[in-house]
Motif scaffolding. Structure first.
Motif, PDB file in Angstrom:
ATOM      1  N   SER A 156       0.699  -1.151  -0.146  1.00 36.95           N
ATOM      2  CA  SER A 156      -0.017  -0.070  -0.126  1.00 36.95           C
ATOM      3  C   SER A 156       0.896   1.294   0.029  1.00 36.95           C
ATOM      4  O   SER A 156       1.771   1.390   0.865  1.00 36.95           O
ATOM      5  CB  SER A 156      -0.840   0.062   1.159  1.00 36.95           C
ATOM      6  OG  SER A 156      -1.412   1.358   1.347  1.00 36.95           O
ATOM      7  N   ALA A 210      -3.999  -0.096  -0.331  1.00 32.56           N
ATOM      8  CA  ALA A 210      -4.349   1.081  -0.013  1.00 32.56           C
ATOM      9  C   ALA A 210      -5.866   1.663   0.766  1.00 32.56           C
ATOM     10  O   ALA A 210      -5.869   2.337   1.608  1.00 32.56           O
ATOM     11  CB  ALA A 210      -3.968   2.480  -1.158  1.00 32.56           C
ATOM     12  N   LEU A 211      -6.792   0.969  -0.161  1.00 30.33           N
ATOM     13  CA  LEU A 211      -8.069   0.890   0.420  1.00 30.33           C
ATOM     14  C   LEU A 211      -8.331   0.241   1.700  1.00 30.33           C
ATOM     15  O   LEU A 211      -8.912   1.079   2.756  1.00 30.33           O
ATOM     16  CB  LEU A 211      -9.075   0.437  -0.575  1.00 30.33           C
ATOM     17  CG  LEU A 211      -9.126   0.993  -1.926  1.00 30.33           C
ATOM     18  CD1 LEU A 211      -9.927   0.123  -2.788  1.00 30.33           C
ATOM     19  CD2 LEU A 211      -9.760   2.392  -1.686  1.00 30.33           C
ATOM     20  N   LEU A 212      -7.353  -0.846   2.150  1.00 30.72           N
ATOM     21  CA  LEU A 212      -7.655  -1.252   3.319  1.00 30.72           C
ATOM     22  C   LEU A 212      -7.128  -0.389   4.450  1.00 30.72           C
ATOM     23  O   LEU A 212      -7.541  -0.283   5.467  1.00 30.72           O
ATOM     24  CB  LEU A 212      -6.652  -2.682   3.362  1.00 30.72           C
ATOM     25  CG  LEU A 212      -6.677  -3.231   4.661  1.00 30.72           C
ATOM     26  CD1 LEU A 212      -7.894  -3.963   5.344  1.00 30.72           C
ATOM     27  CD2 LEU A 212      -5.535  -4.353   4.673  1.00 30.72           C
ATOM     28  N   MET A 245      -6.929   2.955   4.530  1.00 34.62           N
ATOM     29  CA  MET A 245      -7.925   4.187   4.331  1.00 34.62           C
ATOM     30  C   MET A 245      -8.886   3.691   5.260  1.00 34.62           C
ATOM     31  O   MET A 245      -9.603   4.217   5.896  1.00 34.62           O
ATOM     32  CB  MET A 245      -8.109   4.420   3.061  1.00 34.62           C
ATOM     33  CG  MET A 245      -7.115   5.486   2.380  1.00 34.62           C
ATOM     34  SD  MET A 245      -7.451   5.700   0.561  1.00 34.62           S
ATOM     35  CE  MET A 245      -9.209   6.083   0.456  1.00 34.62           C
ATOM     36  N   ALA A 246      -9.603   2.458   5.065  1.00 34.42           N
ATOM     37  CA  ALA A 246     -10.449   2.049   5.708  1.00 34.42           C
ATOM     38  C   ALA A 246     -10.535   1.842   7.268  1.00 34.42           C
ATOM     39  O   ALA A 246     -11.206   2.193   8.182  1.00 34.42           O
ATOM     40  CB  ALA A 246     -11.092   0.679   5.498  1.00 34.42           C
ATOM     41  N   ARG A 297      -3.713  -1.456  -4.998  1.00 30.15           N
ATOM     42  CA  ARG A 297      -4.635  -0.398  -4.628  1.00 30.15           C
ATOM     43  C   ARG A 297      -5.678  -0.722  -3.574  1.00 30.15           C
ATOM     44  O   ARG A 297      -6.266   0.012  -2.778  1.00 30.15           O
ATOM     45  CB  ARG A 297      -5.359   0.118  -5.824  1.00 30.15           C
ATOM     46  CG  ARG A 297      -4.699   0.769  -6.771  1.00 30.15           C
ATOM     47  CD  ARG A 297      -5.414   1.262  -7.977  1.00 30.15           C
ATOM     48  NE  ARG A 297      -4.717   1.895  -8.976  1.00 30.15           N
ATOM     49  CZ  ARG A 297      -4.834   1.877 -10.255  1.00 30.15           C
ATOM     50  NH1 ARG A 297      -5.585   1.106 -10.789  1.00 30.15           N
ATOM     51  NH2 ARG A 297      -4.050   2.630 -10.802  1.00 30.15           N
ATOM     52  N   TRP A 298      -5.582  -2.210  -3.530  1.00 25.72           N
ATOM     53  CA  TRP A 298      -6.579  -2.829  -2.382  1.00 25.72           C
ATOM     54  C   TRP A 298      -6.041  -2.787  -1.042  1.00 25.72           C
ATOM     55  O   TRP A 298      -6.715  -2.501  -0.081  1.00 25.72           O
ATOM     56  CB  TRP A 298      -6.890  -4.428  -2.693  1.00 25.72           C
ATOM     57  CG  TRP A 298      -7.663  -4.708  -3.554  1.00 25.72           C
ATOM     58  CD1 TRP A 298      -7.441  -5.067  -5.098  1.00 25.72           C
ATOM     59  CD2 TRP A 298      -9.201  -4.344  -3.694  1.00 25.72           C
ATOM     60  NE1 TRP A 298      -8.582  -5.100  -5.950  1.00 25.72           N
ATOM     61  CE2 TRP A 298      -9.783  -4.648  -5.187  1.00 25.72           C
ATOM     62  CE3 TRP A 298     -10.127  -3.756  -2.814  1.00 25.72           C
ATOM     63  CZ2 TRP A 298     -10.982  -4.594  -5.265  1.00 25.72           C
ATOM     64  CZ3 TRP A 298     -11.289  -3.880  -3.027  1.00 25.72           C
ATOM     65  CH2 TRP A 298     -11.978  -3.969  -4.421  1.00 25.72           C
TER      66      TRP A 298
END
Length: 130
Positions: free
Chosen positions: A47, A108-110, A112-113, A105-106
């Protein structure tokens, strides 16, 4: 061997094992618990966003220097030996041909979550007491 050479070799092994976990997450013989930890570690490692931002003095680099290598070590230890050898060979080939680690990208989303969840939890906690 000097300390700087030893540290560079250690960092290369950590980087390679991070990519190894990426391949192990797709391998059918990887146990579910190793996949779960491996996918989390890979998502975090690849990430572009850190759980603890690097601009925070001292703490910003703790995850990069201590937490991430420890999680990689633990996840690699959970892999069956034959899967580990196969995935390390794939990782070596990937790094030789691509020259860089893959990005996620997943991941990074993790991250951010996680930050959003922590922010929401803090907000609800403060709302209750203020």
């Amino acid at each position: 061997m000097s300390i700087s050479i030893a540290l560079k070799n250690w960092a290369k092994r950590i980087k390679r094992d991070g990519v190894t976990l990426w391949f192990a997450g797709k391998h059918p013989q990887t146990p579910w618990y190793a996949k779960a930890l491996g996918i989390f570690v890979v998502a975090y490692a690849l990430s572009p966003i850190d759980l603890v931002p690097d601009f925070i003095p001292v703490l910003g680099y703790v995850d990069d220097v201590l937490l991430l290598p420890a999680l990689i070590w633990l996840a690699v230890r959970m892999l069956p030996p034959d899967v580990l050898l196969e995935c390390r060979a794939q990782a070596d080939e990937w790094m030789r041909t691509q020259g860089a680690k893959p990005s996620s990208r997943w991941g990074a989303l993790l991250i951010m979550a996680v930050w959003v969840a922590l922010g929401a939890a803090l907000w609800f906690w403060l709302k209750r007491y203020l």
